[in-house]
Scaffold this active site. Structure first.
Site, PDB file in Angstrom:
ATOM      1  N   GLY A 113       0.770  -1.238   0.000  1.00  0.00           N
ATOM      2  CA  GLY A 113       0.000   0.000   0.000  1.00  0.00           C
ATOM      3  C   GLY A 113       0.800   1.286   0.000  1.00  0.00           C
ATOM      4  O   GLY A 113       0.223   2.365   0.071  1.00  0.00           O
ATOM      5  N   LYS A 115       2.539   2.769  -2.406  1.00  0.00           N
ATOM      6  CA  LYS A 115       2.252   3.587  -3.592  1.00  0.00           C
ATOM      7  C   LYS A 115       0.761   3.917  -3.676  1.00  0.00           C
ATOM      8  O   LYS A 115       0.388   4.991  -4.147  1.00  0.00           O
ATOM      9  CB  LYS A 115       2.729   2.867  -4.855  1.00  0.00           C
ATOM     10  CG  LYS A 115       4.252   2.666  -4.867  1.00  0.00           C
ATOM     11  CD  LYS A 115       4.704   1.859  -6.070  1.00  0.00           C
ATOM     12  CE  LYS A 115       6.158   1.454  -5.939  1.00  0.00           C
ATOM     13  NZ  LYS A 115       6.383   0.444  -4.867  1.00  0.00           N
ATOM     14  N   CYS A 231      11.423  -3.203  -9.060  1.00  0.00           N
ATOM     15  CA  CYS A 231      12.574  -3.030  -8.170  1.00  0.00           C
ATOM     16  C   CYS A 231      13.662  -4.020  -8.578  1.00  0.00           C
ATOM     17  O   CYS A 231      14.331  -4.616  -7.742  1.00  0.00           O
ATOM     18  CB  CYS A 231      12.179  -3.186  -6.700  1.00  0.00           C
ATOM     19  SG  CYS A 231      11.360  -4.748  -6.322  1.00  0.00           S
TER      20      CYS A 231
END
Length: 459
Positions: A113, A115, A231
């Protein structure tokens, strides 16, 4: 890694950066507090803050956590900030460049959560934010973070992201796809991140990512913007996924350069205008961010829909007004204008109005916020009325001492000294609304949801 490192970087610096511990960073939640007011709080606590260049609300932080971890501070539990890795703030900053504003946004892989709550703050709780998470066990964490941060414009779903292109074609002005990936950039946070790494798994994950980016593109309105991020560092999961989209949709796909996103962005810029961030460049996690615009319409995949009966009924204007009046009378809280009241049995929900066109097209697991349960004598108000609708200036409040606030966050009832009252009441610690209670004589009954209760080592 050596093959894909830009000529300006070297392997020794890459390895040295990967071996350094990650700097801790936080993002101020502007739904709850202004940046200026937060900086004053931080100074009072001797927190040393250094601005994150690509996120106005982001700061690297040095704080003494020997007694109280940052996650157990009153400010964190009250939703004033989110502990978020600095590089992970970049995708949302890339989505909301300059004056960008959107009324419908899809976060395709949303848990836990960080972003999602960052997007909600950039939207100022307006419009609708669809937050999807494929892993059902992670949806609980996503909801708890949305609840803690005072988000009210979100609708949660629990699907494989590949469904959106067919089920909600051209519904969203913006899409964030922070794709599941091999996680090569996270080794500073997790020493075991590379334990099961293989070239085969990278190629396999990239195939899933290509499906997801296609789905996201179909879900995007013509003229809309998508940010694709990971990532990880491999070209297969990053540049090549974006080029796959370009190869499939041709002139409908435009790569928008992120060169001006922040000073020194060019240090990580690829020839396409993407940001390919190695950990030594900005002393953060490794990351990849691409901003893509959809220039026209593309025929979406055909799907057969079987939604079943929708269990909610929209409240009549009369009922909605009655609920609004009672909420104002009881707690001095107003219903926002851009939401509507929906009923399910005795439950009263507040949905963002911008969600309504999607209700007949898609099945959500949770929409908006539950604000009340109806009973014989009126309405029993729920926790999110306090966290997502109040602003702290309401008259019907009880202010707790630090000891009482600790008890509150541990899920216990409190007895504020020399006070008593009747009915439901907003509970504050300092100027922050932290929950909703109910007076029983001189005791305030605790209404904190179970998932937000902490049991030890509090502020």
């Amino acid at each position: 890694m050596e093959k894909i490192l830009p000529s300006t970087l070297n392997m020794e610096d890459f390895i040295a950066a990967c071996q350094r511990p990650l700097r801790k960073s936080i993002r101020v939640n502007t739904l709850k507090i202004s940046i200026d007011d937060f900086l004053l709080r931080a100074a009072d606590k001797n927190w040393q803050l250094e601005p994150v260049p690509w996120c106005d609300e982001g700061f690297w932080i040095e704080a003494d956590e020997s007694v109280v971890p940052l996650g157990n501070t009153a400010e964190h539990m009250g939703g004033l900030f989110y502990i978020q890795e600095a590089s992970s703030m970049m995708p949302v900053s890339a989505l909301f460049q300059a004056d960008d504003s959107y009324t419908s946004v899809l976060d395709m892989a949303a848990a836990p959560g960080s972003k999602t709550t960052q997007i909600a703050a950039r939207m100022d709780n307006q419009g609708v934010l669809v937050a999807n998470e494929f892993s059902s066990s992670r949806v609980k964490v996503l909801h708890a973070n949305i609840e803690r941060c005072g988000v009210r414009n979100a609708a949660l779903s629990n699907y494989d992201g590949r469904v959106f292109g067919g089920w909600l074609p051209e519904q969203f002005e913006a899409v964030l796809i922070d794709a599941p990936c091999s996680g090569e950039g996270t080794v500073r946070k997790d020493a075991d991140a590379m334990k099961n790494w293989s070239k085969e798994s990278v190629i396999s994950i990239a195939e899933t990512q290509k499906d997801l980016i296609e789905s996201a593109f179909h879900a995007l309105k013509p003229g809309g913007v998508m940010v694709y991020s990971t990532c990880t560092l491999s070209r297969e999961e990053n540049q090549e996924v974006c080029h796959h989209l370009k190869a499939k949709f041709g002139e409908l796909v435009e790569f928008e350069s992120l060169k001006s996103l922040f000073p020194q962005a060019e240090n990580a810029l690829t020839e396409e205008g993407f940001l390919h961030i190695f950990p030594q460049v900005y002393d953060c996690e490794g990351f990849f961010v691409a901003r893509i615009r959809k220039l026209g319409s593309a025929p979406a995949p055909e799907v057969k829909k079987r939604l079943g009966k929708f269990p909610f009924v929209k409240a009549s204007n009369k009922v909605q007004q009655e609920i609004a009046n009672q909420l104002k009378q009881t707690l001095d809280v107003s219903l926002p204008n851009d939401c509507s009241v929906w009923l399910r049995d005795n439950d009263v929900w507040l949905f963002p109005s911008a969600l309504e066109p999607m209700l007949s097209e898609f099945k959500f697991s949770r929409m908006g916020i539950k604000i009340a349960e109806a009973h014989k004598k009126g309405y029993r108000w729920q926790h999110q009325v306090a966290t997502a609708l109040s602003n702290g200036s309401e008259k019907n409040c009880v202010v707790l001492s630090i000891d009482e606030a600790r008890e509150w966050f541990m899920g216990r009832d409190v007895r504020p000294s020399d006070q008593s009252g009747q009915g439901e009441v907003l509970v504050k610690f300092g100027n922050d609304v932290i929950g909703l209670g109910k007076w029983v004589g001189n005791r305030v009954k605790n209404g904190l949801p179970r998932e937000l209760v902490r049991d030890k080592n509090l502020f």
